[in-house]
Design a protein around this motif. Structure first.
Motif: not given
Length: 74
Positions: A53-58, A60-61, A64
């Motif tokens: 989940q942390v990697q996915l947030k990276a 996504k960031s 963006e």
């Protein structure tokens, strides 16, 4: 043009691939004849899920931010 942030994307994607591989290994270890029992693979599964989940947030960031950069350059 080489945008330095592509390194972040590659790092995050490599990390995500490692987490998926670890999740697969954890799932394969959850068998009735596993000497570790179910507890250790379940804990590992939870930890690898959070790391994914942390990697996915990276990712996504990165997505963006690259979108903002393209808007600025357009």
């Amino acid at each position: 043009m080489n945008i330095p942030t592509t390194d972040m994307l590659h790092t995050a994607m490599n990390g995500l691939n490692r987490q998926f591989a670890s999740l697969n290994e954890d799932a394969l270890r959850m068998t009735p004849n596993n000497p570790e029992g179910f507890e250790k693979p379940l804990v590992d599964l939870n930890q690898h899920t959070i790391a994914a989940q942390v990697q996915l947030k990276a990712v996504k960031s990165w997505n963006e931010n690259i979108g903002r950069l393209l808007d600025i350059l357009a």
